[in-house]
Design a protein around this motif. Structure first.
Motif, PDB file in Angstrom:
ATOM      1  N   HIS A 131     -11.647  60.216  53.600  1.00 47.38           N
ATOM      2  CA  HIS A 131     -10.852  61.167  52.828  1.00 47.38           C
ATOM      3  C   HIS A 131     -10.136  62.162  53.734  1.00 47.38           C
ATOM      4  CE1 HIS A 131     -12.518  59.929  48.966  1.00 47.38           C
ATOM      5  NE2 HIS A 131     -13.720  59.931  49.520  1.00 47.38           N
ATOM      6  N   VAL A 158     -15.604  61.281  46.267  1.00 49.83           N
ATOM      7  CA  VAL A 158     -14.781  62.416  46.664  1.00 49.83           C
ATOM      8  C   VAL A 158     -15.622  63.698  46.748  1.00 49.83           C
ATOM      9  CG1 VAL A 158     -13.979  63.123  44.371  1.00 49.83           C
ATOM     10  CG2 VAL A 158     -12.457  63.383  46.345  1.00 49.83           C
ATOM     11  N   SER A 159     -16.792  63.674  46.115  1.00 42.85           N
ATOM     12  CA  SER A 159     -17.696  64.825  46.177  1.00 42.85           C
ATOM     13  C   SER A 159     -18.356  64.953  47.542  1.00 42.85           C
ATOM     14  CB  SER A 159     -18.763  64.732  45.085  1.00 42.85           C
ATOM     15  OG  SER A 159     -19.521  63.544  45.241  1.00 42.85           O
ATOM     16  N   THR A 160     -18.242  63.899  48.369  1.00 44.87           N
ATOM     17  CA  THR A 160     -18.750  63.941  49.748  1.00 44.87           C
ATOM     18  C   THR A 160     -17.613  63.572  50.693  1.00 44.87           C
ATOM     19  OG1 THR A 160     -19.550  61.664  49.561  1.00 44.87           O
ATOM     20  CG2 THR A 160     -21.150  63.417  49.115  1.00 44.87           C
ATOM     21  N   PRO A 161     -16.605  64.452  50.820  1.00 45.40           N
ATOM     22  CA  PRO A 161     -15.399  64.107  51.580  1.00 45.40           C
ATOM     23  C   PRO A 161     -15.612  63.910  53.075  1.00 45.40           C
ATOM     24  CG  PRO A 161     -15.360  66.420  50.987  1.00 45.40           C
ATOM     25  CD  PRO A 161     -16.532  65.817  50.269  1.00 45.40           C
ATOM     26  N   ASP A 198      -9.141  64.989  52.214  1.00 40.79           N
ATOM     27  CA  ASP A 198      -9.789  66.135  51.589  1.00 40.79           C
ATOM     28  C   ASP A 198     -10.441  65.663  50.300  1.00 40.79           C
ATOM     29  OD1 ASP A 198      -7.732  65.984  49.645  1.00 40.79           O
ATOM     30  OD2 ASP A 198      -6.565  67.530  50.631  1.00 40.79           O
ATOM     31  N   GLY A 199     -11.186  66.559  49.689  1.00 42.00           N
ATOM     32  CA  GLY A 199     -11.831  66.224  48.426  1.00 42.00           C
ATOM     33  C   GLY A 199     -12.745  67.337  47.985  1.00 42.00           C
ATOM     34  N   ASN A 200     -12.862  67.495  46.694  1.00 44.49           N
ATOM     35  CA  ASN A 200     -13.753  68.516  46.147  1.00 44.49           C
ATOM     36  C   ASN A 200     -13.438  69.899  46.721  1.00 44.49           C
ATOM     37  OD1 ASN A 200     -15.835  69.075  44.328  1.00 44.49           O
ATOM     38  ND2 ASN A 200     -17.397  68.988  45.930  1.00 44.49           N
ATOM     39  N   LYS A 201     -12.131  70.135  46.997  1.00 42.51           N
ATOM     40  CA  LYS A 201     -11.634  71.414  47.534  1.00 42.51           C
ATOM     41  C   LYS A 201     -12.154  71.713  48.939  1.00 42.51           C
ATOM     42  CE  LYS A 201     -10.883  73.311  42.979  1.00 42.51           C
ATOM     43  NZ  LYS A 201     -11.100  74.393  42.047  1.00 42.51           N
ATOM     44  N   HIS A 202     -12.450  70.644  49.700  1.00 46.75           N
ATOM     45  CA  HIS A 202     -12.899  70.788  51.087  1.00 46.75           C
ATOM     46  C   HIS A 202     -12.146  69.799  51.967  1.00 46.75           C
ATOM     47  CE1 HIS A 202     -16.246  73.452  50.126  1.00 46.75           C
ATOM     48  NE2 HIS A 202     -16.509  72.651  49.093  1.00 46.75           N
ATOM     49  N   THR A 205      -8.043  59.848  47.841  1.00 45.47           N
ATOM     50  CA  THR A 205      -8.147  61.025  46.987  1.00 45.47           C
ATOM     51  C   THR A 205      -7.442  60.612  45.717  1.00 45.47           C
ATOM     52  OG1 THR A 205      -6.092  61.966  47.781  1.00 45.47           O
ATOM     53  CG2 THR A 205      -8.097  62.649  48.919  1.00 45.47           C
TER      54      THR A 205
END
Length: 194
Positions: free
Chosen positions: A102, A76-79, A104-108, A17
């Motif tokens: 990850h 990071v858009s596909t955590p 986490d990533g992209n608030k998920h 991240t």
């Protein structure tokens, strides 16, 4: 044995991240006592990961090196996407195969959001392109500060097939936009099947 390309070409793994590095791959080889694992499997690309104890299931994408010699990570858009370091052993071969994901990533939540919950004895299955499955059993779970990443233990030569699962962990340093620790799961091959 660990492929020389790891030690020769990789300087550090990239952030899982923002700002989360997971240590150098330029470790001196570490000897490892043989475990009770099964015989090594031939080289075959991994295609998917299944960790029932933490409900983690993902296809696996190959990860090479960035221009700065850091390991690529899934976007990071596909955590929920995990990847394997293609310059190292494939899961089931002798040596430490490395899988990155990850937290986490992209608030998920990410694929390895619950990695810190794993315990010795947990199973990790990796399906391979040749139709076989490498069955691993967790031997140890560590949470370590990034600045003392155990490169020898993670990347050093082993006499048997092993697996490392790596993600970020610990507190999030907002000033640095980075987690302060890494979670590292160590596992050894218990059998391979078709």
């Amino acid at each position: 044995m660990i492929r020389k390309t790891i030690a020769a070409s990789a300087v550090a793994l990239a952030a899982l991240t923002a700002g989360c590095s997971v240590g150098s791959t330029t470790a001196a080889p570490a000897s490892s006592a043989p475990s009770a694992s099964s015989a090594a499997m031939p080289k075959s690309e991994p295609v998917s990961l299944d960790i029932p104890s933490i409900d983690a299931h993902s296809s696996l994408v190959p990860l090479g090196l960035n221009p700065d010699n850091s390991v690529q990570v899934p976007p990071v858009s596909t955590p929920l996407q995990a990847g394997w370091y293609e310059n190292g052993p494939t899961p089931g071969e002798v040596g430490p195969a490395v899988v990155l994901g990850h937290v986490d990533g992209n608030k998920h939540k990410g694929i390895f959001y619950r990695l810190k919950e794993m315990k010795p004895g947990d199973d990790v299955d990796i399906a391979r392109r040749d139709g076989s499955t490498a069955h691993f059993e967790v031997t140890k779970v560590d949470q370590v500060p990034k600045d003392v990443f155990p490169s020898d233990a993670v990347y050093g030569d082993t006499s048997d097939p092993q697996l490392r699962l790596i993600t970020c962990g610990g507190a999030f340093d907002r000033a640095e936009h980075s987690y302060v620790d890494n979670i590292i799961v160590y596992a050894h091959l218990v059998n391979g099947s078709h």
